[in-house]
Design a protein around this motif. Structure first.
Motif, PDB file in Angstrom:
ATOM      1  N   THR A 128       4.987 -22.595  32.704  1.00  7.74           N
ATOM      2  CA  THR A 128       3.762 -22.241  33.423  1.00  7.74           C
ATOM      3  C   THR A 128       3.424 -23.309  34.446  1.00  7.74           C
ATOM      4  O   THR A 128       2.967 -22.999  35.535  1.00  7.74           O
ATOM      5  CB  THR A 128       2.574 -22.041  32.462  1.00  7.74           C
ATOM      6  OG1 THR A 128       2.349 -23.226  31.719  1.00  7.74           O
ATOM      7  CG2 THR A 128       2.805 -20.879  31.527  1.00  7.74           C
TER       8      THR A 128
ATOM      9  N   VAL B 127      -3.704 -22.225  36.643  1.00  4.45           N
ATOM     10  CA  VAL B 127      -3.430 -21.927  35.243  1.00  4.45           C
ATOM     11  C   VAL B 127      -4.707 -21.534  34.507  1.00  4.45           C
ATOM     12  O   VAL B 127      -4.754 -20.540  33.770  1.00  4.45           O
ATOM     13  CB  VAL B 127      -2.742 -23.119  34.536  1.00  4.45           C
ATOM     14  CG1 VAL B 127      -2.662 -22.904  33.031  1.00  4.45           C
ATOM     15  CG2 VAL B 127      -1.357 -23.353  35.111  1.00  4.45           C
TER      16      VAL B 127
ATOM     17  N   ALA C  26      -5.495 -17.907  32.841  1.00  2.00           N
ATOM     18  CA  ALA C  26      -5.796 -17.812  31.409  1.00  2.00           C
ATOM     19  C   ALA C  26      -7.150 -17.162  31.175  1.00  2.00           C
ATOM     20  O   ALA C  26      -7.319 -16.358  30.251  1.00  2.00           O
ATOM     21  CB  ALA C  26      -5.754 -19.189  30.767  1.00  2.00           C
TER      22      ALA C  26
ATOM     23  N   ILE D  14       2.365 -16.345  34.726  1.00  2.00           N
ATOM     24  CA  ILE D  14       1.835 -17.377  33.820  1.00  2.00           C
ATOM     25  C   ILE D  14       1.358 -16.721  32.527  1.00  2.00           C
ATOM     26  O   ILE D  14       1.658 -17.208  31.427  1.00  2.00           O
ATOM     27  CB  ILE D  14       0.708 -18.182  34.513  1.00  2.00           C
ATOM     28  CG1 ILE D  14       1.312 -19.079  35.608  1.00  2.00           C
ATOM     29  CG2 ILE D  14      -0.093 -19.001  33.501  1.00  2.00           C
ATOM     30  CD1 ILE D  14       0.287 -19.696  36.545  1.00  2.00           C
ATOM     31  N   CYS D  15       0.659 -15.608  32.625  1.00  2.21           N
ATOM     32  CA  CYS D  15       0.194 -14.902  31.420  1.00  2.21           C
ATOM     33  C   CYS D  15       1.357 -14.386  30.596  1.00  2.21           C
ATOM     34  O   CYS D  15       1.340 -14.481  29.368  1.00  2.21           O
ATOM     35  CB  CYS D  15      -0.717 -13.746  31.806  1.00  2.21           C
ATOM     36  SG  CYS D  15      -2.322 -14.296  32.402  1.00  2.21           S
TER      37      CYS D  15
ATOM     38  N   ARG E 240       2.834 -17.247  28.712  1.00  2.00           N
ATOM     39  CA  ARG E 240       1.948 -17.679  27.633  1.00  2.00           C
ATOM     40  C   ARG E 240       1.968 -16.704  26.457  1.00  2.00           C
ATOM     41  O   ARG E 240       1.972 -17.119  25.307  1.00  2.00           O
ATOM     42  CB  ARG E 240       0.526 -17.852  28.148  1.00  2.00           C
ATOM     43  CG  ARG E 240       0.364 -19.044  29.071  1.00  2.00           C
ATOM     44  CD  ARG E 240      -1.009 -19.059  29.710  1.00  2.00           C
ATOM     45  NE  ARG E 240      -2.056 -19.193  28.717  1.00  2.00           N
ATOM     46  CZ  ARG E 240      -2.814 -20.251  28.573  1.00  2.00           C
ATOM     47  NH1 ARG E 240      -2.646 -21.289  29.357  1.00  2.00           N
ATOM     48  NH2 ARG E 240      -3.754 -20.286  27.657  1.00  2.00           N
ATOM     49  N   THR E 241       1.980 -15.410  26.742  1.00  2.00           N
ATOM     50  CA  THR E 241       1.920 -14.428  25.657  1.00  2.00           C
ATOM     51  C   THR E 241       3.255 -14.230  24.958  1.00  2.00           C
ATOM     52  O   THR E 241       3.291 -13.731  23.839  1.00  2.00           O
ATOM     53  CB  THR E 241       1.406 -13.060  26.158  1.00  2.00           C
ATOM     54  OG1 THR E 241       2.266 -12.585  27.194  1.00  2.00           O
ATOM     55  CG2 THR E 241      -0.020 -13.165  26.656  1.00  2.00           C
TER      56      THR E 241
ATOM     57  N   CYS F  63      -5.060 -13.173  31.458  1.00  2.00           N
ATOM     58  CA  CYS F  63      -4.364 -13.113  30.184  1.00  2.00           C
ATOM     59  C   CYS F  63      -5.216 -12.378  29.141  1.00  2.00           C
ATOM     60  O   CYS F  63      -6.427 -12.568  29.075  1.00  2.00           O
ATOM     61  CB  CYS F  63      -4.039 -14.516  29.669  1.00  2.00           C
ATOM     62  SG  CYS F  63      -2.980 -15.452  30.802  1.00  2.00           S
TER      63      CYS F  63
ATOM     64  N   ALA G 176       5.187 -24.674  27.878  1.00  3.55           N
ATOM     65  CA  ALA G 176       4.130 -25.047  28.811  1.00  3.55           C
ATOM     66  C   ALA G 176       4.711 -25.488  30.142  1.00  3.55           C
ATOM     67  O   ALA G 176       4.106 -25.272  31.202  1.00  3.55           O
ATOM     68  CB  ALA G 176       3.269 -26.156  28.211  1.00  3.55           C
TER      69      ALA G 176
END
Length: 163
Positions: A125, A154, A158, A112-113, A116-117, A162, A122
């Motif tokens: 994730t 999530v 985050a 997930i991280c 996102r990065t 993350c 979306a």
């Protein structure tokens, strides 16, 4: 206990497949192109290799790989450092049992991280979080509903994993 073991095995396969699908950055698109030749790879020259018509089976990739047992040679579990312990503690604080699923949860949180990065959608994730949340729910690792577990996974990733 067998139900939990089956849920853990399924979660590992799902997360492992998602991790594999997210790596490398060189993705392919399914479908039938208009041309009978392959498109050139990014930054590469065109190829004259003819593609196999959709009606023919090349025999490659006809079935999914078997799950890998945790005691198999070459299997490496995700590293659990301070961030990962904080992530698992955040999930435990939300009444999600993490002991038996820690490898799957850490792998999902790290994925997930990574999404996102790297600017992933979306929906990517959400797909990973929903898969893990489903395994948590089916394995009776939490009494919360799947949507709530997904959001917690999530948010915990985050907040704890993350950068």
């Amino acid at each position: 206990m067998t139900r939990r073991a089956a849920a853990l095995g399924t979660a590992l396969v799902v997360v492992g497949g998602m991790l594999t699908a997210c790596g490398g950055g060189d993705s392919t698109v399914s479908g039938v192109p208009d041309s009978e030749t392959l498109a050139p790879p990014p930054g590469g020259a065109a190829t004259s290799q003819a593609r196999v018509p959709a009606s023919e089976d090349s025999g490659r990739f006809t079935e999914a790989p078997a799950p890998v047992d945790s005691d198999s040679p070459g299997y490496t579990a995700p590293v659990v450092g301070a961030r990962e312990r904080g992530y698992l503690a955040a999930l435990e604080a939300q009444d999600i049992e993490t002991t038996e699923l820690s490898d799957s949860l850490v792998a999902a949180g790290n994925t997930i991280c990574r999404i996102r990065t790297t600017g992933g959608a979306a929906g990517e994730t959400t797909t990973i979080a929903d898969a893990v949340a489903g395994q948590i729910s089916v394995g009776d690792y939490s009494d919360r509903d799947v949507d709530e577990i997904s959001r917690i996974v999530v948010d915990a990733a985050a907040g704890q994993l993350c950068p």
